[in-house]
Design an enzyme around this catalytic site. Structure first.
Site, PDB file in Angstrom:
ATOM      1  N   THR A 143      66.221  16.139   2.666  1.00 22.27           N
ATOM      2  CA  THR A 143      65.431  16.762   3.730  1.00 22.27           C
ATOM      3  C   THR A 143      64.030  17.048   3.191  1.00 22.27           C
ATOM      4  OG1 THR A 143      65.919  19.072   3.163  1.00 22.27           O
ATOM      5  CG2 THR A 143      67.523  17.915   4.554  1.00 22.27           C
ATOM      6  N   ARG A 144      63.229  17.729   4.007  1.00 25.23           N
ATOM      7  CA  ARG A 144      61.867  18.090   3.594  1.00 25.23           C
ATOM      8  C   ARG A 144      61.843  19.440   2.865  1.00 25.23           C
ATOM      9  NH1 ARG A 144      57.367  20.102   6.209  1.00 25.23           N
ATOM     10  NH2 ARG A 144      58.613  20.506   8.073  1.00 25.23           N
ATOM     11  N   LYS A 145      63.020  19.931   2.477  1.00 23.14           N
ATOM     12  CA  LYS A 145      63.100  21.189   1.718  1.00 23.14           C
ATOM     13  C   LYS A 145      62.844  20.894   0.252  1.00 23.14           C
ATOM     14  CE  LYS A 145      66.248  23.346   5.020  1.00 23.14           C
ATOM     15  NZ  LYS A 145      67.604  23.893   5.257  1.00 23.14           N
ATOM     16  N   THR A 146      61.582  20.643  -0.056  1.00 26.62           N
ATOM     17  CA  THR A 146      61.184  20.268  -1.408  1.00 26.62           C
ATOM     18  C   THR A 146      60.255  21.318  -1.998  1.00 26.62           C
ATOM     19  OG1 THR A 146      59.387  18.960  -0.440  1.00 26.62           O
ATOM     20  CG2 THR A 146      61.413  17.787  -1.002  1.00 26.62           C
ATOM     21  N   THR A 282      67.868  18.786  -2.881  1.00 29.99           N
ATOM     22  CA  THR A 282      66.668  19.246  -3.580  1.00 29.99           C
ATOM     23  C   THR A 282      66.610  20.756  -3.764  1.00 29.99           C
ATOM     24  OG1 THR A 282      65.524  19.163  -1.438  1.00 29.99           O
ATOM     25  CG2 THR A 282      65.215  17.285  -2.922  1.00 29.99           C
TER      26      THR A 282
END
Length: 298
Positions: A143-146, A282
């Site tokens: 996902t964009r949870k970086t 992540t």
């Protein structure tokens, strides 16, 4: 794909600015005087890179670039994507050649990056293995949870681990979540607005909490329906119902998301679900322990 290794060389994907990001890591770690470098000087030295925990090696081009910017050379004894198992000890995976102070300037930024990238790749590889064991033909995605400022490394590592990156950023795909819906008044309004600017080139994904919301999104022309925070039996039933109801009318993909982990994903595998996305690839990832030791000359 490299003919020598039979593996894809993901470094060819890296954007033009990635070396600037590596330079910023070095700038962050030595913003003023290098006191330790003054102590060791510029004698030519060799350092061994050891892996001290089981995991998948990832981040090789970033590690190389840290030391290239310092005038050092890296010689790898393992390949990116290899599963390293030191069996309670340590395994040498590379050697770095250069001046003593330059080796130490690069040590911590390079190790921090390698530990995190390898941790992400290890989690991704484990999820890929679970998917293969269940003979599921859908997509495992991150996902964009970086980490801010570190996304390129983490997304790169998901590829090394064998899973999909999902969207890279807000510009890569239009994902409409609850806040978008509430701000525009309805799913239909949000999709219409998104299509007016995204055109034919960008897919639109809509986060849905019920079959009714999914039906509205499909009718509005969404390309991907995210069934968010459903349990295993619930998402299997909803996905089948939606695919059966809209078969031959609209084409769309179904994504499951929300709290998925290695331990709870098995009930989500079914033919009607196309994508399962994991923030856990992540987030909360154990780092893989590496160390860099100067080899003492006899």
């Amino acid at each position: 794909m490299s003919a020598a290794t039979g593996r894809s060389d993901f470094s060819h994907l890296l954007p033009t600015n990635w070396k600037k990001q590596v330079a910023s890591w070095l700038d962050e770690d030595t913003p003023s005087f290098d006191y330790g470098g003054f102590v060791v000087g510029e004698t030519e030295q060799t350092a061994a890179l050891y892996c001290k925990a089981k995991g998948v090696l990832a981040g090789v081009p970033f590690f190389d670039e840290v030391f290239a910017q310092l005038g050092c050379r890296v010689e790898w004894l393992a390949r990116e994507g290899d599963e390293i198992d030191p069996k309670g000890g340590r395994v040498e995976v590379a050697r770095v050649y250069g001046r003593a102070r330059h080796l130490l300037l690069g040590e911590r930024p390079a190790l921090n990056m390698l530990a995190r990238a390898s941790g992400v790749a290890t989690r991704a590889r484990a999820l890929r293995a679970i998917k293969d064991q269940h003979n599921w033909h859908g997509v495992i995605a991150a996902t964009r949870k970086t980490t801010p400022g570190f996304r390129i490394v983490e997304k790169y590592a998901t590829l090394v681990g064998g899973v999909d990156t999902h969207r890279m950023d807000l510009s890569s795909m239009i994902m409409l979540k609850d806040n978008h819906i509430w701000a525009t008044g309805s799913i239909t309004n949000a999709v219409k607005q998104a299509r007016s600017v995204g055109g034919f080139a960008l897919k639109i994904e809509v986060e849905c909490r019920s079959e009714a919301e999914a039906d509205e999104a499909i009718q509005a022309g969404a390309d991907v329906i995210m069934l968010d925070n459903f349990d295993g039996p619930g998402i299997r039933a909803a996905a089948k119902s939606l695919k059966d109801r809209w078969r031959g009318k609209h084409s769309f993909l179904i994504e499951g998301s929300g709290g998925l982990t290695e331990s709870n994903v098995a009930p989500y595998f079914c033919p009607d679900i196309d994508i399962l996305s994991f923030g856990s690839i992540t987030q909360s990832v154990p780092h893989i322990d590496f160390s860099l030791k100067v080899i003492q000359k006899k």
